[in-house]
Design an enzyme around this catalytic site. Sequence first.
Site, PDB file in Angstrom:
ATOM      1  CE1 TYR A  24     -15.079  30.729  36.140  1.00 22.37           C
ATOM      2  CE2 TYR A  24     -13.671  32.271  34.984  1.00 22.37           C
ATOM      3  CZ  TYR A  24     -14.569  31.998  35.982  1.00 22.37           C
ATOM      4  OH  TYR A  24     -14.952  33.000  36.826  1.00 22.37           O
ATOM      5  CE  LYS A  63     -25.295  21.958  45.661  1.00 25.41           C
ATOM      6  NZ  LYS A  63     -25.928  22.505  46.879  1.00 25.41           N
ATOM      7  CG  ASP A 123     -25.336  24.863  49.519  1.00 24.84           C
ATOM      8  OD1 ASP A 123     -24.340  24.159  49.796  1.00 24.84           O
ATOM      9  OD2 ASP A 123     -26.502  24.422  49.577  1.00 24.84           O
ATOM     10  CG  ASP A 135     -15.182  34.349  39.650  1.00 32.97           C
ATOM     11  OD1 ASP A 135     -14.379  35.276  39.871  1.00 32.97           O
ATOM     12  OD2 ASP A 135     -16.247  34.498  39.021  1.00 32.97           O
ATOM     13  CG  ASP A 187     -15.711  38.997  43.655  1.00 34.79           C
ATOM     14  OD1 ASP A 187     -14.521  38.748  43.366  1.00 34.79           O
ATOM     15  OD2 ASP A 187     -16.441  39.745  42.980  1.00 34.79           O
TER      16      ASP A 187
END
Length: 368
Positions: free
Chosen positions: A143, A200, A233, A257, A261
């Site tokens: 970001y 990751k 993942d 982020d 959701d």
Amino acid sequence: MTSYKICLLPGDGIGPEIIAEGVKVLDAVGSKHGVTFEYTEAAIGGCAIDEYGTALPESTLEAAKAADAVLLAAVGGPKWDTTDSEKPRPEQGLLGIRKGLELYTNLRPVQIFQALSSASTLRPEVIDGVDLMMVRELTGGVYFGLRERFYDEPGAGVDGAPGQRAYDTMEYREYEIDRIARQAFEAARKRRNKVTSVDKANVLESSRLWREVIHAIHDADYPDVELEDILVDNCAMQLITRPADFDVMVTENMFGDILSDEAAQITGSLGMLASASLGDGTALYEPSHGSAPDIAGRGIANPLAQILSVEMMLRYSFNMQEAANDVRASVTSVLDAGWRTGDIADAATPKDKIVGTVAMGDLVVESL
Ligand code: IPM
Ligand code: MG
């Protein structure tokens, strides 16, 4: 009498409608618990672009810094949507204030309200007992890393035309991981004492640093907290197959982020999810949902995530635990009594129990 200054940032879309309900609840809490709240209001997002040409005017950041806490509603809308990086975007207001106040910790609690359990698309036995806290790093990573778009060497485009190139950089410094790790472990100690760190590390260098730092902090200062690593993942999958197993989840900005959701939707409605953004100074509270421009101005938006953001403000900025519990209990009892805004109504909800934004706020205040 204790008095707190709150900076209100209504923003765009449904923002002004839902923040009014948050204020109503604050005022009710104030008179019940003998505290006064004083408000200042400032512009952020699209409305600030229209008025000042920038999504975060200097005066807004100053007003936020001067307050004891900031209550934000939502920013954005199709009017300001653009892919032109020269043009201002409403989201820059949000990112700017997060950075400007150094709000590096974003807490997004995901809990099931029993009355709404049928709103989830997941089976009841899967969501039974879900109570997790997403701890998202908020001022680092992709970001805020270097980004650029430029014309590449001739011939790099389609059919030999001049092609464009763009990159964004995911970067983390050790101290940024250190401080968010501590927030996660501290949160876990007040809950079920378990942290799941999401990264990751099988691909990204920044994730390998993330994992090393998380473990170093854990081993040195929080050996009593259970720690597990999970690849992002795989996490996306586990989150909907065994959501009740998670307690605190800590992750970098963009993974957080996306996963928040997903986690919100476990509860059935993004319209119920609050968040707190904390740093070392003034903190900011906002719903996790957006500005819902499609329903703006119609008086039907769900104000509960905003009201639950007020609950978080009482808890984290003012240490008013009892008042915070009151707000939560009131929301729960209003839902238990069957009241619904349209977004959380289901086929079984009778029409006369569906209420608008203002009526929902009134019901919570009445219950308080
Ligand atoms: C959020 C939002 C923001 C983000 C957008 C509006 C910039 O999606 O708070 O989750 O990506 O952080
Ligand atoms: Mg988001």
